[in-house]
Design a protein around this motif. Structure first.
Motif, PDB file in Angstrom:
ATOM      1  N   THR A 168       0.823  -1.209   0.000  1.00  0.00           N
ATOM      2  CA  THR A 168       0.000   0.000   0.000  1.00  0.00           C
ATOM      3  C   THR A 168       0.854   1.254   0.000  1.00  0.00           C
ATOM      4  OG1 THR A 168      -0.113  -0.040   2.422  1.00  0.00           O
ATOM      5  CG2 THR A 168      -1.907  -1.116   1.214  1.00  0.00           C
ATOM      6  N   ARG A 169       0.251   2.305  -0.517  1.00  0.00           N
ATOM      7  CA  ARG A 169       0.788   3.661  -0.398  1.00  0.00           C
ATOM      8  C   ARG A 169      -0.383   4.618  -0.585  1.00  0.00           C
ATOM      9  NH1 ARG A 169       5.156   7.022  -0.379  1.00  0.00           N
ATOM     10  NH2 ARG A 169       5.008   8.931  -1.597  1.00  0.00           N
ATOM     11  N   ASN A 170      -0.811   5.239   0.511  1.00  0.00           N
ATOM     12  CA  ASN A 170      -1.947   6.158   0.495  1.00  0.00           C
ATOM     13  C   ASN A 170      -3.113   5.527  -0.275  1.00  0.00           C
ATOM     14  OD1 ASN A 170      -0.640   8.145   2.018  1.00  0.00           O
ATOM     15  ND2 ASN A 170       0.287   9.065   0.198  1.00  0.00           N
ATOM     16  N   GLY A 171      -3.589   4.405   0.242  1.00  0.00           N
ATOM     17  CA  GLY A 171      -4.578   3.605  -0.467  1.00  0.00           C
ATOM     18  C   GLY A 171      -6.024   3.931  -0.190  1.00  0.00           C
ATOM     19  N   MET A 172      -6.299   4.919   0.654  1.00  0.00           N
ATOM     20  CA  MET A 172      -7.683   5.271   0.938  1.00  0.00           C
ATOM     21  C   MET A 172      -8.292   5.970  -0.276  1.00  0.00           C
ATOM     22  SD  MET A 172      -8.253   4.094   3.930  1.00  0.00           S
ATOM     23  CE  MET A 172      -9.731   4.929   4.493  1.00  0.00           C
ATOM     24  N   PRO A 173      -9.576   5.720  -0.563  1.00  0.00           N
ATOM     25  CA  PRO A 173     -10.514   4.882   0.187  1.00  0.00           C
ATOM     26  C   PRO A 173     -10.607   3.444  -0.328  1.00  0.00           C
ATOM     27  CG  PRO A 173     -11.712   6.115  -1.455  1.00  0.00           C
ATOM     28  CD  PRO A 173     -10.259   6.500  -1.624  1.00  0.00           C
ATOM     29  N   TYR A 174      -9.883   3.124  -1.406  1.00  0.00           N
ATOM     30  CA  TYR A 174     -10.080   1.829  -2.056  1.00  0.00           C
ATOM     31  C   TYR A 174      -9.657   0.645  -1.203  1.00  0.00           C
ATOM     32  CZ  TYR A 174     -10.293   4.948  -6.121  1.00  0.00           C
ATOM     33  OH  TYR A 174     -10.595   5.951  -6.993  1.00  0.00           O
ATOM     34  N   VAL A 175      -8.640   0.829  -0.357  1.00  0.00           N
ATOM     35  CA  VAL A 175      -8.077  -0.312   0.357  1.00  0.00           C
ATOM     36  C   VAL A 175      -9.087  -0.987   1.279  1.00  0.00           C
ATOM     37  CG1 VAL A 175      -7.171   0.975   2.352  1.00  0.00           C
ATOM     38  CG2 VAL A 175      -5.996  -1.102   1.561  1.00  0.00           C
ATOM     39  N   THR A 176     -10.058  -0.252   1.781  1.00  0.00           N
ATOM     40  CA  THR A 176     -11.045  -0.861   2.683  1.00  0.00           C
ATOM     41  C   THR A 176     -11.903  -1.890   1.948  1.00  0.00           C
ATOM     42  OG1 THR A 176     -12.571   0.986   2.289  1.00  0.00           O
ATOM     43  CG2 THR A 176     -11.119   1.150   4.196  1.00  0.00           C
ATOM     44  N   GLU A 177     -12.297  -1.570   0.719  1.00  0.00           N
ATOM     45  CA  GLU A 177     -13.096  -2.518  -0.057  1.00  0.00           C
ATOM     46  C   GLU A 177     -12.258  -3.740  -0.432  1.00  0.00           C
ATOM     47  OE1 GLU A 177     -16.169  -2.552  -3.894  1.00  0.00           O
ATOM     48  OE2 GLU A 177     -14.838  -0.832  -3.574  1.00  0.00           O
ATOM     49  N   GLN A 178     -10.995  -3.507  -0.759  1.00  0.00           N
ATOM     50  CA  GLN A 178     -10.126  -4.628  -1.096  1.00  0.00           C
ATOM     51  C   GLN A 178      -9.942  -5.567   0.093  1.00  0.00           C
ATOM     52  OE1 GLN A 178      -8.982  -6.878  -2.779  1.00  0.00           O
ATOM     53  NE2 GLN A 178      -7.124  -6.202  -3.833  1.00  0.00           N
ATOM     54  N   VAL A 179      -9.597  -5.020   1.244  1.00  0.00           N
ATOM     55  CA  VAL A 179      -9.361  -5.864   2.417  1.00  0.00           C
ATOM     56  C   VAL A 179     -10.637  -6.587   2.830  1.00  0.00           C
ATOM     57  CG1 VAL A 179      -8.735  -5.843   4.869  1.00  0.00           C
ATOM     58  CG2 VAL A 179      -7.400  -4.522   3.217  1.00  0.00           C
ATOM     59  N   GLN A 180     -11.769  -5.910   2.747  1.00  0.00           N
ATOM     60  CA  GLN A 180     -13.018  -6.578   3.101  1.00  0.00           C
ATOM     61  C   GLN A 180     -13.288  -7.757   2.172  1.00  0.00           C
ATOM     62  OE1 GLN A 180     -14.878  -5.585   5.952  1.00  0.00           O
ATOM     63  NE2 GLN A 180     -15.546  -7.681   5.542  1.00  0.00           N
ATOM     64  N   SER A 181     -12.948  -7.615   0.887  1.00  0.00           N
ATOM     65  CA  SER A 181     -13.165  -8.721  -0.050  1.00  0.00           C
ATOM     66  C   SER A 181     -12.254  -9.903   0.263  1.00  0.00           C
ATOM     67  CB  SER A 181     -12.948  -8.247  -1.495  1.00  0.00           C
ATOM     68  OG  SER A 181     -11.576  -8.052  -1.807  1.00  0.00           O
ATOM     69  N   ILE A 182     -11.095  -9.633   0.843  1.00  0.00           N
ATOM     70  CA  ILE A 182     -10.194 -10.711   1.281  1.00  0.00           C
ATOM     71  C   ILE A 182     -10.768 -11.393   2.515  1.00  0.00           C
ATOM     72  CG2 ILE A 182      -7.890 -11.224   2.173  1.00  0.00           C
ATOM     73  CD1 ILE A 182      -6.907  -8.775   0.531  1.00  0.00           C
ATOM     74  N   GLY A 222      -4.028   7.333   6.606  1.00  0.00           N
ATOM     75  CA  GLY A 222      -4.752   6.409   7.467  1.00  0.00           C
ATOM     76  C   GLY A 222      -4.933   5.014   6.896  1.00  0.00           C
ATOM     77  N   THR A 223      -4.210   4.688   5.840  1.00  0.00           N
ATOM     78  CA  THR A 223      -4.337   3.369   5.208  1.00  0.00           C
ATOM     79  C   THR A 223      -4.067   2.241   6.198  1.00  0.00           C
ATOM     80  OG1 THR A 223      -3.832   4.099   2.949  1.00  0.00           O
ATOM     81  CG2 THR A 223      -3.289   1.822   3.502  1.00  0.00           C
ATOM     82  N   VAL A 224      -2.957   2.313   6.897  1.00  0.00           N
ATOM     83  CA  VAL A 224      -2.566   1.233   7.806  1.00  0.00           C
ATOM     84  C   VAL A 224      -3.594   1.072   8.919  1.00  0.00           C
ATOM     85  CG1 VAL A 224      -0.827   0.460   9.465  1.00  0.00           C
ATOM     86  CG2 VAL A 224      -0.118   1.460   7.284  1.00  0.00           C
ATOM     87  N   GLU A 225      -4.018   2.172   9.500  1.00  0.00           N
ATOM     88  CA  GLU A 225      -4.982   2.119  10.595  1.00  0.00           C
ATOM     89  C   GLU A 225      -6.316   1.538  10.120  1.00  0.00           C
ATOM     90  OE1 GLU A 225      -1.833   5.024  11.398  1.00  0.00           O
ATOM     91  OE2 GLU A 225      -3.204   4.740   9.699  1.00  0.00           O
ATOM     92  N   ALA A 226      -6.719   1.865   8.885  1.00  0.00           N
ATOM     93  CA  ALA A 226      -7.971   1.329   8.350  1.00  0.00           C
ATOM     94  C   ALA A 226      -7.905  -0.188   8.202  1.00  0.00           C
ATOM     95  CB  ALA A 226      -8.285   1.978   6.999  1.00  0.00           C
ATOM     96  N   VAL A 227      -6.781  -0.682   7.695  1.00  0.00           N
ATOM     97  CA  VAL A 227      -6.621  -2.128   7.531  1.00  0.00           C
ATOM     98  C   VAL A 227      -6.604  -2.807   8.896  1.00  0.00           C
ATOM     99  CG1 VAL A 227      -5.099  -3.958   6.704  1.00  0.00           C
ATOM    100  CG2 VAL A 227      -5.416  -1.882   5.336  1.00  0.00           C
ATOM    101  N   GLN A 228      -5.879  -2.245   9.846  1.00  0.00           N
ATOM    102  CA  GLN A 228      -5.827  -2.825  11.183  1.00  0.00           C
ATOM    103  C   GLN A 228      -7.219  -2.889  11.800  1.00  0.00           C
ATOM    104  OE1 GLN A 228      -2.888  -0.037  12.705  1.00  0.00           O
ATOM    105  NE2 GLN A 228      -1.340  -1.668  12.851  1.00  0.00           N
ATOM    106  N   GLY A 229      -8.004  -1.842  11.614  1.00  0.00           N
ATOM    107  CA  GLY A 229      -9.349  -1.812  12.161  1.00  0.00           C
ATOM    108  C   GLY A 229     -10.254  -2.855  11.532  1.00  0.00           C
ATOM    109  N   LEU A 230     -10.177  -3.021  10.230  1.00  0.00           N
ATOM    110  CA  LEU A 230     -10.996  -4.019   9.545  1.00  0.00           C
ATOM    111  C   LEU A 230     -10.662  -5.434  10.001  1.00  0.00           C
ATOM    112  CD1 LEU A 230     -10.983  -2.670   5.871  1.00  0.00           C
ATOM    113  CD2 LEU A 230     -12.999  -2.963   7.310  1.00  0.00           C
ATOM    114  N   VAL A 231      -9.383  -5.733  10.102  1.00  0.00           N
ATOM    115  CA  VAL A 231      -8.972  -7.080  10.501  1.00  0.00           C
ATOM    116  C   VAL A 231      -9.369  -7.346  11.955  1.00  0.00           C
ATOM    117  CG1 VAL A 231      -7.009  -8.642  10.814  1.00  0.00           C
ATOM    118  CG2 VAL A 231      -7.124  -7.175   8.789  1.00  0.00           C
ATOM    119  N   ALA A 232      -9.168  -6.362  12.826  1.00  0.00           N
ATOM    120  CA  ALA A 232      -9.532  -6.536  14.232  1.00  0.00           C
ATOM    121  C   ALA A 232     -11.033  -6.776  14.383  1.00  0.00           C
ATOM    122  CB  ALA A 232      -9.110  -5.304  15.029  1.00  0.00           C
TER     123      ALA A 232
END
Length: 346
Positions: free
Chosen positions: A27-41, A61-71
């Motif tokens: 990732t590199r500044n992946g908001m807002p797309y990264v949340t949809e990607q991680v959720q699909s995983i 906030g990319t890293v924090e968003a991914v951490q929150g989704l996984v948690a």
């Protein structure tokens, strides 16, 4: 494997566990797309064992968003999978080095390369892990993708059509001749790629002159078997911020490539060929034919770099090389001949 990817499974194989999967997410500044990607995983019918998130100095906030989704996934599903590993890069490493760092940290049997802005189809990991379980000789698998715009709206085409991945190239991959295909041009896109962890023994470190997915596919074609599924298992998002994307070149695109200055490009191609030949030389069980072709590619690209600055003086040597089949063996004949005849030297 048929192009549909619908080979019949051996019922006895159901007793064999599916191989575990690490997701190498860069990732590199992946908001807002990264949340949809991680959720699909996280929503896959077969769970990934781990997500290795390698982040290149994000500030959004990319890293924090991914951490929150996984948690939240762990809490809601009452599971410890997937394990999340976070690697933070400051300064940024760049795409290829970032992916190398990510795959080196992966521990599962299979590694799925993952961009930050795509979306996986619901049963992707189920289909892919079954392919690897049923085909022990398979080293790297790539597949088709549906192209979508930044909002996720289908663009009416697929990755295979956009890059002109031909039926002939697919057949060559299926019968074990992927090296011949990839020596001429890359047909493997990282976002659609899954490979066995053991490939890393021959593939790392990644040469600076190569992009990570091209390199992994090339080395896999030497040490094992590369194959393709003609099934769109992800939505491959195309938008202005794509570091690497896919689109069918227009006539204007093709013309601009033919008339762009040739010196820097040819030096880069020669450096890529040299890096490949050196690595093949260190692969103990590489076939002699592969080594010969790798060195032939070096000679071809060096020869192209040495062509005269004068277009008129290039004509005879280029046509002679074309007749001898060098362009067909080491590149895309029509495009490369046109480039070598018409590109300015500077």
């Amino acid at each position: 494997m048929s192009e549909s990817g619908s080979g019949q499974a051996d019922p006895a194989s159901d007793a064999v566990p599916l191989p575990s999967v690490s997701v190498a997410l860069c990732t590199r500044n992946g908001m807002p797309y990264v949340t949809e990607q991680v959720q699909s995983i996280l929503d896959q019918t077969v769970e990934a064992a781990e997500i290795v998130l390698s982040d290149d100095a994000s500030t959004d906030g990319t890293v924090e968003a991914v951490q929150g989704l996984v948690a939240r996934h762990h809490e809601e599903r009452r599971t410890s999978l997937p394990r999340l590993v976070v690697l933070l890069n400051d300064p940024a490493l760049g795409v290829t080095a970032n992916f190398e760092q990510a795959v080196r940290a992966c521990t599962a049997e299979l590694i799925a390369l993952c961009d930050q802005d795509d979306v996986w189809r619901h049963g992707r990991l189920d289909q892919i892990t079954r392919e690897f379980r049923e085909r022990p000789s398979l080293t790297l698998l790539h597949h088709d993708a549906r192209l979508v715009d930044e909002s996720g709206t289908p663009l009416g085409t697929t990755l295979a059509r956009a890059i002109g991945f031909t039926a002939s190239e697919r057949r060559k991959e299926a019968r074990g001749d992927a090296f011949d295909v990839l020596l001429r041009r890359n047909t493997v896109t990282g976002a659609t790629t899954v490979f066995r962890h053991e490939l890393l023994a021959a593939a790392v470190p990644f040469p600076a002159a190569w992009v990570h997915d091209e390199w992994l596919a090339m080395i896999a074609s030497i040490v094992g078997h590369v194959d393709y599924l003609a099934v769109p298992l992800i939505d491959y998002r195309q938008h202005a911020s794509n570091q690497i994307g896919a689109s069918k070149p227009t006539l204007a695109d093709k013309v601009s490539r033919v008339v762009e200055p040739r010196t820097a490009r040819n030096r880069r191609l020669a450096a890529r060929a040299q890096a490949l030949a050196e690595r093949v030389g260190h692969i103990s069980d590489a076939p002699d034919r592969v080594l010969a072709l790798a060195h032939g590619k070096v000679d071809h690209e060096r020869w192209r770099s040495s062509l005269p600055a004068s277009r008129i003086r290039r004509l005879l040597p280029v046509l002679f090389a074309g007749v001898r089949g060098r362009y067909h063996r080491f590149g895309r004949t029509r495009y490369d001949v046109a480039r070598d005849l018409f590109q300015p030297a500077a």
